[in-house]
Design a protein around this motif. Structure first.
Motif, mmCIF file in Angstrom:
data_model
loop_
_atom_site.group_PDB
_atom_site.id
_atom_site.type_symbol
_atom_site.label_atom_id
_atom_site.label_comp_id
_atom_site.label_asym_id
_atom_site.label_seq_id
_atom_site.Cartn_x
_atom_site.Cartn_y
_atom_site.Cartn_z
ATOM 1 N N LEU A 31 0.829 -1.203 0.000
ATOM 2 C CA LEU A 31 0.000 0.000 0.000
ATOM 3 C C LEU A 31 0.866 1.256 0.000
ATOM 4 N N PHE A 32 1.839 1.293 0.909
ATOM 5 C CA PHE A 32 2.688 2.477 1.012
ATOM 6 C C PHE A 32 3.635 2.611 -0.178
ATOM 7 N N GLU A 33 4.150 1.471 -0.672
ATOM 8 C CA GLU A 33 5.011 1.532 -1.847
ATOM 9 C C GLU A 33 4.203 2.005 -3.051
ATOM 10 N N GLY A 34 2.976 1.503 -3.189
ATOM 11 C CA GLY A 34 2.121 1.947 -4.289
ATOM 12 C C GLY A 34 1.867 3.445 -4.231
ATOM 13 N N ARG A 35 1.620 3.958 -3.032
ATOM 14 C CA ARG A 35 1.385 5.406 -2.878
ATOM 15 C C ARG A 35 2.604 6.204 -3.330
ATOM 16 N N VAL A 36 3.789 5.755 -2.902
ATOM 17 C CA VAL A 36 5.014 6.465 -3.278
ATOM 18 C C VAL A 36 5.226 6.404 -4.792
ATOM 19 N N LEU A 37 5.010 5.245 -5.368
ATOM 20 C CA LEU A 37 5.181 5.118 -6.821
ATOM 21 C C LEU A 37 4.200 6.009 -7.575
ATOM 22 N N LEU A 38 2.987 6.122 -7.082
ATOM 23 C CA LEU A 38 2.025 7.039 -7.707
ATOM 24 C C LEU A 38 2.519 8.480 -7.587
ATOM 25 N N GLU A 39 3.044 8.849 -6.425
ATOM 26 C CA GLU A 39 3.567 10.204 -6.243
ATOM 27 C C GLU A 39 4.734 10.464 -7.192
ATOM 28 N N MET A 40 5.504 9.423 -7.499
ATOM 29 C CA MET A 40 6.644 9.547 -8.410
ATOM 30 C C MET A 40 6.209 9.431 -9.873
ATOM 31 N N GLU A 41 4.897 9.237 -10.091
ATOM 32 C CA GLU A 41 4.298 9.067 -11.407
ATOM 33 C C GLU A 41 4.882 7.861 -12.144
ATOM 34 N N ARG A 42 5.149 6.826 -11.398
ATOM 35 C CA ARG A 42 5.606 5.549 -11.957
ATOM 36 C C ARG A 42 4.415 4.590 -11.876
ATOM 37 N N PHE A 43 3.450 4.861 -12.760
ATOM 38 C CA PHE A 43 2.143 4.224 -12.683
ATOM 39 C C PHE A 43 2.178 2.717 -12.952
ATOM 40 N N ALA A 44 2.950 2.286 -13.918
ATOM 41 C CA ALA A 44 3.002 0.851 -14.228
ATOM 42 C C ALA A 44 3.593 0.071 -13.054
ATOM 43 N N GLU A 45 4.624 0.618 -12.432
ATOM 44 C CA GLU A 45 5.210 -0.052 -11.269
ATOM 45 C C GLU A 45 4.213 -0.084 -10.112
ATOM 46 N N ALA A 46 3.506 1.012 -9.907
ATOM 47 C CA ALA A 46 2.498 1.056 -8.843
ATOM 48 C C ALA A 46 1.430 -0.004 -9.096
ATOM 49 N N ARG A 47 0.968 -0.085 -10.325
ATOM 50 C CA ARG A 47 -0.030 -1.094 -10.689
ATOM 51 C C ARG A 47 0.480 -2.496 -10.374
#
Length: 171
Positions: free
Chosen positions: A96-112
Motif C-alpha cells: 500500500l505504502f510503496e504503491g502510494r510512493v510510486l504514484l507520487e513519483m508518477e511511476r504508474f506501471a510499477e504502482a499497478r
C-alpha cells in the motif's frame, strides 16, 4: 504523542527504554514520537538504529519509509516499503505504502504491478484506499475495461456500497 505532546512522549519513552532496552515496540514508538515532535533527523537516525538491531522485522522499514516519504525522499521510502513487503508479504501495508510512493513519483506501471501483486491471494482483504490507488494506476496505464471491472468487482465484494460512494466522489 496522540495528545499532541510529542516531546513529553519522547522523554517518557526514553525512560522506558532505559528500563527495557530490548523492547522493539518502545523503540519504534520513540521514532514516531521524534517524528511527531518535528525532529526528523533524530527520528531517521533512531529508525536506522532500530532496523540495524532488528533487520528482519518489517514494521521498522514501514516506519522509516514513512519518515523518508514525509521528508521527500521518495526513492529511499520506496526501497524501505519494498523491503517491508519482502519481510512480511502477507502484510499489505508495505505494498500500500510503496504503491502510494510510486504514484507520487508518477511511476504508474510499477504502482499497478506492486498493488496487483497484493491481490494474488484471494483471502487478502485490502482496504478501500488500496483499491483506489490500484484503479488510479490501472487507469493511468491504459488498463482494459475488463481489468478495471475485475478490480472494481473485488473492491465491491470486500467493501460493498463504500465503493459506490468512492466512485461518486463522496469519499
Amino acid at each position: 504523542t496522540q495528545a499532541g505532546r510529542p516531546d513529553e512522549a519522547v522523554a517518557q519513552l526514553d525512560r522506558a527504554i532505559e528500563r527495557f532496552p530490548g523492547e522493539y515496540e518502545l523503540q519504534l514508538g520513540r521514532v514516531g514520537a521524534l517524528g511527531a515532535a518535528g525532529r526528523a533527523d533524530e527520528a531517521l537516525d533512531a529508525a536506522g538504529a532500530v532496523i540495524s538491531r532488528w533487520p528482519d522485522r518489517a514494521k521498522g522499514y514501514l516506519v522509516r519509509g514513512d519518515l523518508l516519504r514525509r521528508a521527500g525522499q521518495l526513492g529511499r521510502a520506496q526501497d524501505d516499503f519494498a523491503q517491508a513487503t519482502r519481510l512480511a508479504p502477507s502484510d499489505l501495508r508495505g505494498r500500500l505504502f510503496e504503491g502510494r510512493v510510486l504514484l507520487e513519483m508518477e511511476r504508474f506501471a510499477e504502482a499497478r504491478d506492486v498493488l496487483n501483486a497484493g491481490l494474488v491471494d484471494p483471502a487478502a482483504r485490502p482496504p478501500l484506499p488500496y483499491f483506489q490507488m490500484l484503479l488510479q494506476a490501472q487507469a493511468r496505464t491504459g488498463a482494459s475495461q475488463e481489468s478495471l471491472g475485475r478490480t472494481l468487482q473485488r473492491a465491491r465484494t470486500l467493501h460493498g456500497s463504500a465503493v459506490e460512494d468512492l466512485l461518486r466522489g463522496k469519499r
